[in-house]
Design an enzyme around this catalytic site. Sequence first.
Site, PDB file in Angstrom:
ATOM      1  N   ASP A 235       0.870  -1.166   0.000  1.00 51.88           N
ATOM      2  CA  ASP A 235       0.000   0.000   0.000  1.00 51.88           C
ATOM      3  C   ASP A 235       0.923   1.238   0.000  1.00 51.88           C
ATOM      4  O   ASP A 235       2.138   1.109   0.238  1.00 51.88           O
ATOM      5  CB  ASP A 235      -0.865  -0.029   1.268  1.00 51.88           C
ATOM      6  CG  ASP A 235      -1.609   1.274   1.486  1.00 51.88           C
ATOM      7  OD1 ASP A 235      -2.278   1.721   0.540  1.00 51.88           O
ATOM      8  OD2 ASP A 235      -1.498   1.848   2.589  1.00 51.88           O
TER       9      ASP A 235
ATOM     10  N   ASP B  73      -0.179   5.209   0.881  1.00 51.66           N
ATOM     11  CA  ASP B  73      -0.421   6.234   1.909  1.00 51.66           C
ATOM     12  C   ASP B  73      -0.548   5.598   3.289  1.00 51.66           C
ATOM     13  O   ASP B  73      -1.371   4.708   3.499  1.00 51.66           O
ATOM     14  CB  ASP B  73      -1.687   7.020   1.560  1.00 51.66           C
ATOM     15  CG  ASP B  73      -1.519   7.795   0.269  1.00 51.66           C
ATOM     16  OD1 ASP B  73      -0.543   8.559   0.183  1.00 51.66           O
ATOM     17  OD2 ASP B  73      -2.326   7.624  -0.658  1.00 51.66           O
TER      18      ASP B  73
ATOM     19  N   GLY C 293     -10.069   7.387  -1.442  1.00 49.21           N
ATOM     20  CA  GLY C 293     -10.180   8.104  -2.707  1.00 49.21           C
ATOM     21  C   GLY C 293     -10.552   9.560  -2.453  1.00 49.21           C
ATOM     22  O   GLY C 293     -11.532   9.847  -1.756  1.00 49.21           O
ATOM     23  N   GLY C 294      -9.764  10.463  -3.008  1.00 52.98           N
ATOM     24  CA  GLY C 294      -9.977  11.895  -2.750  1.00 52.98           C
ATOM     25  C   GLY C 294     -11.329  12.406  -3.233  1.00 52.98           C
ATOM     26  O   GLY C 294     -12.006  13.164  -2.530  1.00 52.98           O
TER      27      GLY C 294
ATOM     28  N   HIS D  10     -10.225  17.967  -7.390  1.00 54.47           N
ATOM     29  CA  HIS D  10      -9.293  16.886  -7.085  1.00 54.47           C
ATOM     30  C   HIS D  10      -8.046  16.951  -7.960  1.00 54.47           C
ATOM     31  O   HIS D  10      -6.936  16.671  -7.505  1.00 54.47           O
ATOM     32  CB  HIS D  10      -9.987  15.522  -7.209  1.00 54.47           C
ATOM     33  CG  HIS D  10      -9.149  14.400  -6.698  1.00 54.47           C
ATOM     34  ND1 HIS D  10      -8.541  13.483  -7.527  1.00 54.47           N
ATOM     35  CD2 HIS D  10      -8.763  14.082  -5.431  1.00 54.47           C
ATOM     36  CE1 HIS D  10      -7.840  12.645  -6.782  1.00 54.47           C
ATOM     37  NE2 HIS D  10      -7.952  12.976  -5.515  1.00 54.47           N
TER      38      HIS D  10
ATOM     39  N   LYS E  18      -5.959  19.557  -6.434  1.00 54.85           N
ATOM     40  CA  LYS E  18      -5.375  19.014  -5.196  1.00 54.85           C
ATOM     41  C   LYS E  18      -4.192  18.107  -5.532  1.00 54.85           C
ATOM     42  O   LYS E  18      -3.144  18.151  -4.876  1.00 54.85           O
ATOM     43  CB  LYS E  18      -6.452  18.261  -4.404  1.00 54.85           C
ATOM     44  CG  LYS E  18      -5.937  17.547  -3.173  1.00 54.85           C
ATOM     45  CD  LYS E  18      -5.758  16.053  -3.419  1.00 54.85           C
ATOM     46  CE  LYS E  18      -4.962  15.368  -2.352  1.00 54.85           C
ATOM     47  NZ  LYS E  18      -4.773  13.938  -2.599  1.00 54.85           N
TER      48      LYS E  18
ATOM     49  N   THR F 251      -5.035   3.337  -3.496  1.00 55.33           N
ATOM     50  CA  THR F 251      -6.209   4.113  -3.880  1.00 55.33           C
ATOM     51  C   THR F 251      -5.815   5.442  -4.504  1.00 55.33           C
ATOM     52  O   THR F 251      -6.579   6.040  -5.249  1.00 55.33           O
ATOM     53  CB  THR F 251      -7.034   4.371  -2.594  1.00 55.33           C
ATOM     54  OG1 THR F 251      -7.440   3.114  -2.106  1.00 55.33           O
ATOM     55  CG2 THR F 251      -8.217   5.223  -2.841  1.00 55.33           C
ATOM     56  N   THR F 252      -4.641   5.919  -4.157  1.00 57.71           N
ATOM     57  CA  THR F 252      -4.261   7.248  -4.640  1.00 57.71           C
ATOM     58  C   THR F 252      -3.851   7.199  -6.118  1.00 57.71           C
ATOM     59  O   THR F 252      -3.690   6.127  -6.708  1.00 57.71           O
ATOM     60  CB  THR F 252      -3.132   7.842  -3.759  1.00 57.71           C
ATOM     61  OG1 THR F 252      -3.132   9.262  -3.905  1.00 57.71           O
ATOM     62  CG2 THR F 252      -1.776   7.294  -4.136  1.00 57.71           C
ATOM     63  N   SER F 253      -3.683   8.381  -6.709  1.00 60.42           N
ATOM     64  CA  SER F 253      -3.411   8.462  -8.146  1.00 60.42           C
ATOM     65  C   SER F 253      -1.985   8.032  -8.476  1.00 60.42           C
ATOM     66  O   SER F 253      -1.063   8.230  -7.679  1.00 60.42           O
ATOM     67  CB  SER F 253      -3.598   9.916  -8.618  1.00 60.42           C
ATOM     68  OG  SER F 253      -4.633  10.536  -7.911  1.00 60.42           O
ATOM     69  N   LEU F 254      -1.819   7.512  -9.691  1.00 59.37           N
ATOM     70  CA  LEU F 254      -0.513   7.015 -10.137  1.00 59.37           C
ATOM     71  C   LEU F 254       0.571   8.090 -10.008  1.00 59.37           C
ATOM     72  O   LEU F 254       1.680   7.820  -9.538  1.00 59.37           O
ATOM     73  CB  LEU F 254      -0.625   6.551 -11.594  1.00 59.37           C
ATOM     74  CG  LEU F 254       0.653   6.019 -12.224  1.00 59.37           C
ATOM     75  CD1 LEU F 254       1.148   4.768 -11.500  1.00 59.37           C
ATOM     76  CD2 LEU F 254       0.435   5.716 -13.707  1.00 59.37           C
TER      77      LEU F 254
HETATM   78  C1  XBP Z   1      -5.131   6.362   0.634  1.00 60.52           C
HETATM   79  C2  XBP Z   1      -6.312   7.076   0.148  1.00 60.52           C
HETATM   80  C3  XBP Z   1      -6.169   8.197  -0.791  1.00 60.52           C
HETATM   81  C4  XBP Z   1      -5.424   9.385  -0.221  1.00 60.52           C
HETATM   82  C5  XBP Z   1      -5.621  10.608  -1.049  1.00 60.52           C
HETATM   83  O1  XBP Z   1      -4.751   5.417  -0.322  1.00 60.52           O
HETATM   84  O2  XBP Z   1      -7.410   6.721   0.505  1.00 60.52           O
HETATM   85  O3  XBP Z   1      -7.470   8.595  -1.161  1.00 60.52           O
HETATM   86  O4  XBP Z   1      -5.941   9.681   1.062  1.00 60.52           O
HETATM   87  O5  XBP Z   1      -5.198  10.411  -2.352  1.00 60.52           O
HETATM   88  P1  XBP Z   1      -3.842   4.103   0.043  1.00 60.52           P
HETATM   89  P2  XBP Z   1      -6.127  10.812  -3.598  1.00 60.52           P
HETATM   90  O6  XBP Z   1      -3.748   3.953   1.522  1.00 60.52           O
HETATM   91  O7  XBP Z   1      -4.619   2.984  -0.614  1.00 60.52           O
HETATM   92  O8  XBP Z   1      -2.500   4.335  -0.604  1.00 60.52           O
HETATM   93  O9  XBP Z   1      -6.638  12.186  -3.326  1.00 60.52           O
HETATM   94  O10 XBP Z   1      -5.219  10.742  -4.799  1.00 60.52           O
HETATM   95  O11 XBP Z   1      -7.242   9.796  -3.655  1.00 60.52           O
HETATM   96 MG    MG Z   2      -2.995   3.185   3.312  1.00 59.58          MG
END
Ligand code: XBP
Ligand code: MG
Length: 253
Positions: free
Chosen positions: A10, A12, A53-54, A83, A86, A124-127
Amino acid sequence: MSELKALIFDVDGTLAETERDAHRVAFNETFAEYHLDWDWSVELYGELLAVTGGKERIKFYLDRYRPDYLRPSNLDAFIAELHQKKTARYNAMLVNQPIPLRPGVRRLLAEARQEGLRLAIATTTSLQNVITLLEGSLDPAAAHWFEVIAAGDIVAAKKPAPDIYHQALKALGLKPTQCLAIEDSGNGIRSALGAHIPTIITVNDYTRHEDFTGALLVVDHLGEPEQPFTVLSGNVDNASYINLALLRRLLNN
Ligand code: XBP
Ligand code: MG
């Protein structure tokens, strides 16, 4: 006996503590740019993290906390625009001030690479966010260390749905039991276990009280030889940090 072939990380909260001081701040700066009186405190952001997801998080915030907000007719397009801004802010932030990796991440990745283990990401976050984080905090070439980067909107249903892990498994061409997922959150472990991938958890301040039922191991971080982890649940014998020998033992117990 199943042979460990790949680690799936993962991003974040697991590779680095990106949420409180980077994603959250980038959201707030964007809201201010648009003169929106939306301000996500550290505490509120913890509640909003229930939704991954943001774009989905902004929508959830409006539905749950801002019924007063007069929605534009094209709300989804407006949220997508916010977004995008952001994401640009978040990337600029990481370039200006890279966020340190969590303890043990660099060491475990180096060991995995040395032993020829395959590496993947399921997030979940962007590439673009992933690539900027890897290049700035790990190594300028680090994005190439990961054979698969499954990220963001490539799946319709984000974590806790298992889709992103299914996607990573498919791209790797491996069975779930040949892999190990490393996650930090309840949504993350539900996603990985939903795809039947054994999972270990490194908690952080936002996630330490979440439900990690089914985890092979829950620790405060991966640990280093000079910075031992604290075990919250699971059996590590005498280990004080996570290495491949421990991961293989956990997988085959
Ligand atoms: C964490 C998330 C993401 C981030 C924000 O993803 O839920 O939505 O908080 O990023 P993970 P975005 O723990 O699966 O890496 O704004 O790009 O969604
Ligand atoms: Mg995480």
